[in-house]
Design a protein around this motif. Structure first.
Motif, mmCIF file in Angstrom:
data_model
loop_
_atom_site.group_PDB
_atom_site.id
_atom_site.type_symbol
_atom_site.label_atom_id
_atom_site.label_comp_id
_atom_site.label_asym_id
_atom_site.label_seq_id
_atom_site.Cartn_x
_atom_site.Cartn_y
_atom_site.Cartn_z
ATOM 1 N N ILE A 1 2.478 -17.226 -12.071
ATOM 2 C CA ILE A 1 1.838 -16.136 -11.345
ATOM 3 C C ILE A 1 0.575 -15.662 -12.048
ATOM 4 C CG2 ILE A 1 3.948 -15.378 -10.222
ATOM 5 C CD1 ILE A 1 4.125 -13.125 -12.265
ATOM 6 N N ALA B 1 -1.568 -14.448 -9.410
ATOM 7 C CA ALA B 1 -1.007 -13.285 -8.736
ATOM 8 C C ALA B 1 -1.153 -12.019 -9.550
ATOM 9 C CB ALA B 1 0.470 -13.529 -8.428
ATOM 10 N N CYS C 1 -3.700 -9.400 -8.342
ATOM 11 C CA CYS C 1 -3.760 -9.060 -6.916
ATOM 12 C C CYS C 1 -4.033 -7.593 -6.642
ATOM 13 C CB CYS C 1 -2.481 -9.494 -6.221
ATOM 14 S SG CYS C 1 -2.468 -11.255 -5.906
ATOM 15 N N THR D 1 6.286 -13.363 -3.609
ATOM 16 C CA THR D 1 6.402 -11.942 -3.919
ATOM 17 C C THR D 1 5.070 -11.321 -4.280
ATOM 18 O OG1 THR D 1 8.686 -12.210 -4.682
ATOM 19 C CG2 THR D 1 7.500 -10.254 -5.459
ATOM 20 N N TYR D 2 4.259 -12.037 -5.047
ATOM 21 C CA TYR D 2 3.069 -11.444 -5.645
ATOM 22 C C TYR D 2 1.760 -11.788 -4.943
ATOM 23 C CZ TYR D 2 6.232 -10.334 -9.469
ATOM 24 O OH TYR D 2 7.277 -9.847 -10.210
ATOM 25 N N THR D 3 1.734 -12.797 -4.097
ATOM 26 C CA THR D 3 0.501 -13.117 -3.362
ATOM 27 C C THR D 3 0.814 -13.230 -1.881
ATOM 28 O OG1 THR D 3 0.814 -15.498 -3.744
ATOM 29 C CG2 THR D 3 -0.591 -14.320 -5.285
ATOM 30 N N HIS E 1 10.445 -17.227 -5.972
ATOM 31 C CA HIS E 1 10.190 -15.812 -5.706
ATOM 32 C C HIS E 1 10.196 -15.586 -4.195
ATOM 33 C CE1 HIS E 1 8.302 -16.166 -9.812
ATOM 34 N NE2 HIS E 1 9.102 -15.135 -9.956
#
Length: 533
Positions: free
Chosen positions: A5, A8, A11, A304-306, A395
């Protein structure tokens, strides 16, 4: 920082002005550059923001970017770099059509009848310049003069120098994208005076020389050795791979072939320790961050993060008819389909012989009898948001909306194919026997045995084009390949709905490059429109 990540992590960080008249501005931030780059950690965070520009979506203008198309901004998935780039590289060819004709910018792409006002064309143009703007600022802030005043250790300063080389690579990559798609474009570097003038337009051949110089400079003085950097970050092999791609297409860009140079840089990548991943069907899965044997550089996506509706989320949901239990999502958007010309590059398109033929046929017709009907044309499940074991993404988004699949910008199989084509086109430094071995290695992976091997007599440049179609479809190469072969706008190769005709027809050569957005022409008197628009 977690390698998966790395992108990410930025973000929630800054987004800068994307329009090209702002290439000479410092990116807008809530804090000053002096504060942001006051620590070694601040420099790494700044680099993460540069990488994150590949995966971030939405209004890149933040505090004022009037030239970004409001149609693109209204759908944040359509401001993602990969979705925009995919649409221009694939929807314009035999590899893809998109069902929803009322989506902004779609009409005219596959028909090859776009105008100088198109939000997808504009969006990619501004997105690439957005990342260039971020790169310019990072390079400016990491110069030797800027570092000289920092109370950092020598080790920390060396790390920043590596980061600077990565930013130079990323800037060169985006200038390559713009050169390939738009030809002569606005040009600014870290040395361009901030906010004092509008950028001037650079000739395509001169931009080629600049990109070449930057890539060689970054590789020779700053980029980390191949396979030694964090996953998702550029190293020397990424620069070498882009140089090989640049030289493969040099005759299009400059009028002068450079196939010997392409072979030179292919050899550098090939001897750097990469190998073909043994299972082709694992290349585009949710845990493909494990494919470091073949992947040279990736855009990292994370469920989850992007979270956005571009990137590989688009490539998971987009294919028509593919059920969620296959794609690892909550279902199909019934959008992306393949023409029969691409599908029939595979003698057996069931996938039982050549495992690259990952085509969804249920409810779909082989022939694309209508351009905007979701069942007309096979689709593909090449991108699946599941792991090798069939389990959920690492994720996983519980709602099934977003993808964990990373997108390889460069992988070894492409380098093998560049080597083979460059040898066949007369480049020196390689040989036909090695070229044949590389192509057969790709085919042995695809077939699972030697039954797909070809002979020296079968290995021609046309064969390589078809093999690139089989190996690299939906990986953003097709438009560039067809132009190199003289088959994009001409009658030498026709596919369904090329030119807006069901059987295909030739179109004007002006469509070999895209128009400079009219918004940029009106705001920057230094620019001239590409011929024919």
């Amino acid at each position: 920082m977690n390698n998966k990540i790395f992108t990410a992590a930025a973000c929630l960080c800054l987004l800068a002005t994307a329009c090209t008249k702002d290439l000479v501005r410092t990116p807008t931030n809530a804090i000053t550059a002096g504060e942001a780059y006051s620590t070694p950690a601040g420099y790494k965070e700044g680099l993460a923001k540069v990488y994150a520009a590949f995966a971030l979506t939405g209004n890149a203008g933040g505090t004022g970017s009037p030239d970004i198309s409001p149609q693109i901004i209204a759908d944040e998935g359509n401001s993602d770099f990969l979705r925009l780039y995919f649409n221009l590289q694939e929807l314009t060819t035999d590899e893809a059509a998109w069902t929803w004709q009322n989506d902004a910018g779609i009409q005219g792409l596959h028909e090859m009848s776009w105008s100088s006002i198109n939000p997808i064309i504009d969006g990619l143009y501004y997105r690439s310049f957005f990342q260039i703007t971020l790169c310019n600022e990072f390079i400016r802030q990491s110069s030797e003069s800027a570092l000289g005043s920092k109370p950092f250790s020598s080790q920390a300063k060396d790390s920043v120098r590596h980061y600077r080389a990565e930013a130079r690579f990323l800037r060169a990559y985006q200038y390559w994208v713009l050169m390939d798609l738009f030809g002569n474009v606005p040009f600014a570097t870290e040395n361009t005076a901030i906010a004092s003038s509008l950028p001037k337009q650079i000739n395509r051949a001169d931009l080629f020389k600049y990109i070449e110089s930057e890539l060689i400079g970054a590789a020779d003085s700053g980029l980390i050795a191949p396979r030694q950097n964090e996953y998702g970050r550029a190293d020397q092999a990424a620069a070498w791979a882009l140089l090989a791609r640049l030289y493969l297409n040099a005759q299009v860009y400059t009028g002068t072939p450079r196939y010997t140079d392409a072979i030179t840089y292919c050899n550098k990548v090939i001897t750097a320790g990469y190998s073909l991943h043994p299972d082709y069907t694992q290349l585009m899965l949710a845990d493909n961050n494990l494919n470091t044997d073949e992947f040279i550089l990736t855009i990292n996506y994370d469920g989850t993060y992007t979270q956005n509706y571009g990137g590989t989320t688009y490539l998971v949901h987009g294919p028509a008819g593919v059920p969620g239990k296959i794609s690892g999502s909550n279902g199909s958007w019934s959008g992306l389909r393949l023409t029969q010309q691409l599908v029939t590059l595979f003698p057996d398109y069931s996938g039982n012989t050549d495992h690259r033929a990952q085509f969804w046929q249920t409810g779909q017709t082989l022939n694309m009898t209508d351009l905007y009907t979701s069942t007309a044309g096979f689709s593909t499940f090449k991108y699946r948001n599941v792991t090798r074991s069939g389990g959920p993404a690492p994720h996983a988004d519980p709602a099934g909306n977003f993808s964990d699949i990373d997108f390889p910008l460069f992988r070894l199989a492409e380098v093998y194919l560049i080597y083979a084509e460059s040898v066949l086109r007369g480049g020196t430094g390689g040989d036909a026997g090695t070229a044949l071995n590389y192509v057969n290695a790709i085919r042995e992976r695809a077939y699972g045995n030697h039954s797909g091997d070809i002979t020296a007599g079968q290995l021609t440049t046309d064969y390589i084009l078809n093999e690139r179609g089989r190996e690299l479809y939906y990986e953003t190469f097709r438009r560039t390949d067809l132009i190199r072969y003289g088959k994009f706008t001409t009658s030498a190769y026709l596919w369904a709905w090329k030119g807006g005709v069901q059987g295909g027809t030739a179109v004007a050569d002006k469509y070999n490059i895209f128009p400079i957005p009219s918004t940029d022409l009106s705001s920057n008197p230094n620019l001239q429109q590409n011929s024919g628009y």
